[in-house]
Design an enzyme around this catalytic site. Structure first.
Site, mmCIF file in Angstrom:
data_model
loop_
_atom_site.group_PDB
_atom_site.id
_atom_site.type_symbol
_atom_site.label_atom_id
_atom_site.label_comp_id
_atom_site.label_asym_id
_atom_site.label_seq_id
_atom_site.Cartn_x
_atom_site.Cartn_y
_atom_site.Cartn_z
ATOM 1 N N HIS A 177 0.544 -1.322 -0.625
ATOM 2 C CA HIS A 177 -0.205 -0.039 0.035
ATOM 3 C C HIS A 177 0.660 1.509 0.070
ATOM 4 O O HIS A 177 0.331 2.230 -0.740
ATOM 5 C CB HIS A 177 -0.367 0.383 1.259
ATOM 6 C CG HIS A 177 -1.964 1.143 1.032
ATOM 7 N ND1 HIS A 177 -2.712 1.009 0.579
ATOM 8 C CD2 HIS A 177 -1.876 2.498 1.742
ATOM 9 C CE1 HIS A 177 -3.837 2.572 1.068
ATOM 10 N NE2 HIS A 177 -2.365 2.997 1.663
ATOM 11 N N LYS A 186 -4.571 9.779 -8.554
ATOM 12 C CA LYS A 186 -4.497 9.966 -6.902
ATOM 13 C C LYS A 186 -4.394 11.950 -6.712
ATOM 14 O O LYS A 186 -3.835 12.193 -7.293
ATOM 15 C CB LYS A 186 -2.801 9.488 -6.720
ATOM 16 C CG LYS A 186 -2.044 9.876 -5.304
ATOM 17 C CD LYS A 186 -2.937 8.461 -4.474
ATOM 18 C CE LYS A 186 -2.391 8.870 -2.896
ATOM 19 N NZ LYS A 186 -3.573 8.246 -2.103
ATOM 20 N N HIS A 233 3.058 6.275 -1.348
ATOM 21 C CA HIS A 233 4.013 7.227 -1.219
ATOM 22 C C HIS A 233 5.127 7.392 -0.961
ATOM 23 O O HIS A 233 6.004 7.073 -0.366
ATOM 24 C CB HIS A 233 3.065 7.506 0.548
ATOM 25 C CG HIS A 233 1.681 7.568 0.426
ATOM 26 N ND1 HIS A 233 1.496 8.551 0.704
ATOM 27 C CD2 HIS A 233 0.730 6.319 0.787
ATOM 28 C CE1 HIS A 233 0.035 8.535 0.300
ATOM 29 N NE2 HIS A 233 -0.468 7.540 0.589
#
Length: 285
Positions: free
Chosen positions: A158, A220, A174
């Site tokens: 993730h 995103k 990220h």
């Protein structure tokens, strides 16, 4: 600042100072911020939402990627099925790659500082092998994300690799290395930086950036990443925040940054997500 945050700021500063593998902005890599991304979530694929006509990264010295921790990290990026709901099939080779990565980062001074701190706080076992097992559980053990009946996600996937939900929305993602490599392959369209009323204007020579991008047909709308830091720095900082704070948001100060580390727990055993949010730049003394 509340007491625990002061303590976490001290350790964050130590981790930052020890990150010898970090790249220098303007020298080892260059980014081009261009314009601000559109706020609207409508018309996602229309040009009026795109504040950037060019890629985010204009240059990265890829010799850095030959360093052991970077090499081990990059080998993990192709091990995942990005769509949530698609169960992950983990092969023995992938398990071996996970272990190789953990073995590499545990040897770094950055991770050793984090480990020592966690042992002192009685949050981690002193034994390296047991500590590695703890890291494996936090980051690599699979769990079922919302709407899925089978294990289809992990903290590592993730946060560092990125996932898609319903094939339209990008969740997680990220990490700057994954962003750079995916952009280089043409899978990422950088849409510009994002700023809120309270956040400072981004700076191409600073190591934290909020941005918008599309990936694999998904968007995103607002992501936040460290840029140029090593994989061991992120793993160390996020693991410390995850284990030492029950709060899902921790404010820390280090170097020139006031940062909120968002860290969502999943079943208290795994990382759901974690990323930095820049609150302000401190003036250099």
């Amino acid at each position: 600042m509340i007491e625990s945050d002061r303590e976490l700021s001290t350790i964050a500063q130590e981790l930052w100072d020890s990150d010898t593998n970090r790249l220098k902005p303007g020298k080892d890599y260059r980014i081009s911020l261009q314009g601000k991304a559109g706020d609207s979530m409508t018309g996602l694929y229309e040009d009026d939402n795109d504040g950037a006509g060019y890629p985010l990264f204009t240059f990265v010295d890829e010799n850095t990627f030959k360093k052991e921790t970077f090499l081990a990290f990059i080998s993990l990026l192709d091990n995942y099925e990005s769509d949530t709901g698609e169960p992950e099939i983990v092969t023995p080779e992938e398990v071996a790659e996970n272990h190789k990565f953990l073995d590499a980062i545990i040897q770094t001074s950055t991770m050793k500082i984090a480990h020592k701190y966690l042992v002192e706080k009685r949050l981690s076992p002193m034994d390296d092998t047991k500590f590695k097992e703890q890291l494996y559980r936090i980051w690599f053990e699979l769990y079922a994300r919302r709407g899925s009946s089978r294990p289809d996600s992990s903290g590592f996937e993730h946060v560092f690799v990125g996932e898609t939900r319903g094939r339209r929305t990008v969740i997680g993602f990220h990490n700057w290395i994954q962003l750079y490599l995916q952009e280089k392959l043409g899978h990422i369209d950088y849409k510009g930086y994002t700023v809120s009323a309270n956040s400072p204007q981004p700076d191409e020579n600073k190591h934290i950036l909020a941005l918008q991008f599309s990936w694999k047909n998904g968007i995103k709308p607002k992501g936040s990443i460290f840029v140029g830091v090593s994989p061991e720095f992120e793993m160390a900082l996020y693991t410390v925040c995850f284990l030492s704070s029950p709060n899902e948001r921790v404010k820390v100060q280090f170097n020139l940054y006031d940062v909120e580390i968002v860290c969502h727990h999943y079943n208290q055993k795994h990382i759901g997500t974690t990323y930095p949010v820049l609150l302000k730049y401190q003036k250099p003394h």
